[in-house]
Scaffold this active site. Structure first.
Site, mmCIF file in Angstrom:
data_model
loop_
_atom_site.group_PDB
_atom_site.id
_atom_site.type_symbol
_atom_site.label_atom_id
_atom_site.label_comp_id
_atom_site.label_asym_id
_atom_site.label_seq_id
_atom_site.Cartn_x
_atom_site.Cartn_y
_atom_site.Cartn_z
ATOM 1 N N SER A 552 0.850 -1.185 0.000
ATOM 2 C CA SER A 552 0.000 0.000 0.000
ATOM 3 C C SER A 552 0.894 1.246 0.000
ATOM 4 O O SER A 552 1.681 1.427 -0.923
ATOM 5 C CB SER A 552 -0.949 -0.040 1.196
ATOM 6 O OG SER A 552 -1.996 0.864 1.028
ATOM 7 N N ASP A 645 -8.412 -5.321 -5.575
ATOM 8 C CA ASP A 645 -8.017 -4.168 -4.774
ATOM 9 C C ASP A 645 -8.588 -2.940 -5.465
ATOM 10 O O ASP A 645 -8.101 -2.521 -6.507
ATOM 11 C CB ASP A 645 -6.493 -4.077 -4.687
ATOM 12 C CG ASP A 645 -6.041 -2.920 -3.806
ATOM 13 O OD1 ASP A 645 -6.891 -2.145 -3.337
ATOM 14 O OD2 ASP A 645 -4.828 -2.798 -3.590
ATOM 15 N N HIS A 677 -7.011 -6.027 -1.349
ATOM 16 C CA HIS A 677 -5.874 -5.257 -0.845
ATOM 17 C C HIS A 677 -5.000 -6.138 0.040
ATOM 18 O O HIS A 677 -3.864 -5.810 0.334
ATOM 19 C CB HIS A 677 -6.384 -4.039 -0.070
ATOM 20 C CG HIS A 677 -5.370 -2.942 0.078
ATOM 21 N ND1 HIS A 677 -4.819 -2.270 -0.986
ATOM 22 C CD2 HIS A 677 -4.796 -2.393 1.185
ATOM 23 C CE1 HIS A 677 -3.966 -1.351 -0.548
ATOM 24 N NE2 HIS A 677 -3.930 -1.421 0.770
#
Length: 702
Positions: A552, A645, A677
């Site tokens: 991320s 995601d 994610h």
């Protein structure tokens, strides 16, 4: 001859169809032997995962769910267990089914209620006799029972209806997969928004829910609890069972995508009236909890709209006068998991504090604050029974375990209750974990965890990995994870350097807010400072075998570091890092801005849309997009991304990998078409970990 074979085959099929189907068996606890004491991904996935828990009204027993995973079946199964809180008796298994049980709630001291499939079940724990309380075609996500036992409020979903002008286009097209949207928030994190959660009130009569007479407490347009994180903590009954306080962001579409302004509403069961008690507070307001006497209500409150990482204040309101007070006004840290003391004079809450998650007490009258728990651990949540505290606790060296504390404790380490994984963990030699305070380029002190490699020998040298945290406003605490597990990295023979760089909570609001609008600034310098500190001061770390990894915002960090990994003094070939791995990271900020779903996130952290070039903040933010520095890439990089995601879409990872390939940088792309994610499926996770270790072993060990 062929005809005879057909008859035989048909007979076999008929016989098989006529036999009673063998009942699916639950997934049992994994039994393994760890021969060399090394903590591997396979050992990690053999552990039971302790989840939801509930303490009986008399405080004598705690029930908790444990998820056991079958790698062969590629799934897990949750069973419920019960243990005496005094630790004087053995664990009792309450359920034994292939269908997972979850959301345990005590009805009385001998009656437990929980969800299974599309039912709510009631069980007498002394006999394990079950009965069905409620059944719902769309299933239950959780529930709470009124203090008087006469009703319950459950979470289920309702479908999102298409507007009529769109719906008519689908006439006669029952097999089409096309989606037509005319607003934002048509997808969220990892799901298409085809349904939304709501809370429903239903009466209980003689232990049965009157499912023919249900009250939908929320307007059907809005969600409660809030996706993606919210659960039963987002609503509560008043002690007299007459009121229900709940969390809701009463926005949809474009407005929902651009705002974090949720509120606390109180629904009167008798009149059906709803009152907004946090009107005028512009950020997240969530997780309301009534005092035991019903005179007050507390909740977590953020001040600013559009800022998901604003300080979570401990707000208390007198329901009679309407007066509000902030018990954390002079406290530089946020709170979560609020509980009232039995006399309503104190509130306890979890606080992210100096690299750990601890329980603190807040005096309602004096506003005095004291620390109840302390240690190398994270308390993720807790429940109170009287002045006893029962906490779900983890560390870098052990998964979720229930610990007991007292409200009067002073920086206590707690008493361990559950022993779910003791048999396996007792066979493992974990890498040592130490905290260090590293000086930053601007003279501040940064807490950095150093995790030692498996079977560490001070006479040897080892490769090291820099861990780059996501969030970006997420603390590098004593967390336990089945993805970023530091002990798995240790078991693979690596030092792990894990800095609490600029932008993480737990070190005051100034430290937290120095990242917004400055992704390429001090937070990146902090990574370099931590790496250089350990490379220069630990001869056991081979400075020429250091890699970096993250997901991320951590994935963005890897892409950014890849473009700034040249001409570094003191390192071979001027490269601080010799290998990179990025998971679901932001690569092209302009692309990311138009592909993400919660627009308030990029509006706050980047400053707004990239086309607003007259804004100096926009110029600064977008100038730090990693794709602008690909010409400087010179280091092997592994890119991982997942199709579902929706926060950072898969094209970001594909673009980064393609850029590396076109630059002839040694690179690898691991793509999951069915993950989000996170990587949640057991076999996918195992592939993730094997790839992770293989990639770094290739460039840091060979």
């Amino acid at each position: 001859m062929k005809k005879t074979l057909l008859y035989v085959a048909a007979g076999a099929l008929c016989f098989a169809a006529c036999q009673p189907k063998e009942a699916e068996k639950p997934i049992e606890k994994n039994q393994i032997t760890v021969a060399d004491g090394r903590f591997t991904p396979e050992v990690m996935w053999s552990l039971g995962q302790l989840g939801e828990y509930a303490v009986s009204p008399d405080g004598s027993r705690v029930v908790y769910g444990v998820k056991n995973v079958s790698m062969e079946q590629n799934k897990g199964n949750i069973e419920l267990y019960m243990l005496a809180t005094d630790g004087q008796s053995a664990e009792v298994r309450l359920t034994n089914t292939a269908a997972s049980e979850f959301s345990p709630v005590w009805f009385d001291d001998n009656t437990l209620m929980f969800c299974r499939g599309n039912q709510i079940i009631s069980m007498k724990v002394d006999t394990k006799k079950e009965s069905v309380v409620a059944e719902c075609e769309r299933g239950f996500e959780g529930f709470k029972v009124a203090p008087d036992g006469k009703s319950l409020v459950y979470i289920s979903t309702i479908p999102v209806e298409r507007p009529e002008n769109i719906n008519k286009l689908y006439a006669g097209l029952d097999k089409t997969t096309g989606r037509i949207n005319e607003d934002l928030m048509y997808r969220h994190w990892d799901n298409w928004v085809d349904e939304i959660p709501q809370i429903f009130l239903v009466s209980l009569v003689n232990g049965k829910a009157d499912m023919g007479n249900i009250t939908n407490i929320i307007d059907s347009t809005f969600e409660c609890p809030m996706r993606p994180w919210g659960g039963t903590e987002q609503y509560n009954y008043s002690p007299d069972s007459k009121l229900i306080a709940y969390t809701c962001r009463k926005k949809t579409g474009y407005d929902y995508a651009h705002s974090t302004n949720s509120d606390i509403y109180i629904y009167n069961i008798e009149t059906g009236e709803t009152t907004n008690i946090s009107d005028g507070i512009m950020g997240y307001d969530q997780n309301p909890v009534f005092s035991h006497d019903g005179r007050m209500i507390a909740w977590e409150s953020m001040e600013r709209d559009g800022y998901e990482s604003d300080k979570l204040r401990l707000m208390v309101m007198d329901l009679e006068s309407g007066e509000k007070s902030d018990l954390t006004e002079d406290f530089d840290y946020g709170v979560s998991s609020i509980n009232w003391s039995s006399d309503d004079k104190e509130l306890a809450a979890v606080v992210m504090y100096q690299g750990t998650l601890e329980v603190f007490s807040f005096n309602r009258d004096t506003k005095a604050i004291r620390q109840i728990s302390a240690g190398m651990h994270d308390i993720n949540s807790f429940q109170m029974n009287g002045d006893k505290i029962y906490a779900s606790q983890v560390s870098m060296q052990y998964p979720a375990t229930i610990y007991a504390y007292n409200l009067s404790d002073d920086k206590a380490e707690g008493r361990k209750l559950t022993t779910v994984n003791d048999d396996i963990l007792g066979q493992v030699r974990m890498g040592k974990v130490e905290p260090y305070w590293v000086k930053t380029v601007d003279g501040k002190e940064m807490l950095t965890w150093l995790i030692y490699p498996y079977d560490y020998d001070s006479t040897k040298t080892y490769p090291a990995l820099l861990f780059c945290e996501g969030g970006p406003q997420s603390i590098v605490s004593q967390f336990w994870s089945t993805r970023w597990n530091f002990e798995v990295m240790s078991g693979a023979g690596y030092f792990v350097i894990a800095p609490n760089r600029r932008g993480v909570p737990g070190f005051g609001m100034e430290w937290l807010e120095e990242i917004s609008g400055d992704y390429g600034g001090l937070c990146m310098q902090d990574y370099m400072s931590a790496t250089d500190y350990f490379a220069n001061n630990f001869p056991q770390i081979d400075r020429e075998r250091i890699g970096a990894c993250g997901a991320s915002f951590g994935g963005y960090s890897i892409y950014w570091l890849a473009g700034h990994n040249h001409d570094v003094k003191g390192y071979d070939e001027g490269r601080r890092f010799k290998a990179f791995l990025a998971h679901n990271g932001m690569f092209n900020f302009q692309q990311q801005y138009l592909e993400t779903e919660e627009m308030w996130f990029d509006n706050w952290d980047l400053g707004g849309p990239y086309w607003d070039w007259n804004n100096p903040q926009i110029k600064k933010s977008y100038a730090n997009s990693p794709h602008l520095f690909v010409d400087k890439w010179n280091t092997p990089i592994c890119v991982i991304h997942s199709e579902f995601d929706f926060r950072i879409v898969a094209s970001e990872g594909m673009a980064a990998y393609n850029a590396a390939q076109m630059r002839h940088i040694p690179s690898r792309y691991l793509y999951f078409p069915d993950e989000t994610h996170w990587v949640l499926k057991p076999q996918n996770s195992l592939l993730w970990h094997r790839n992770f270790i293989d990639w770094f072993d290739t460039y840091l060990k060979k």
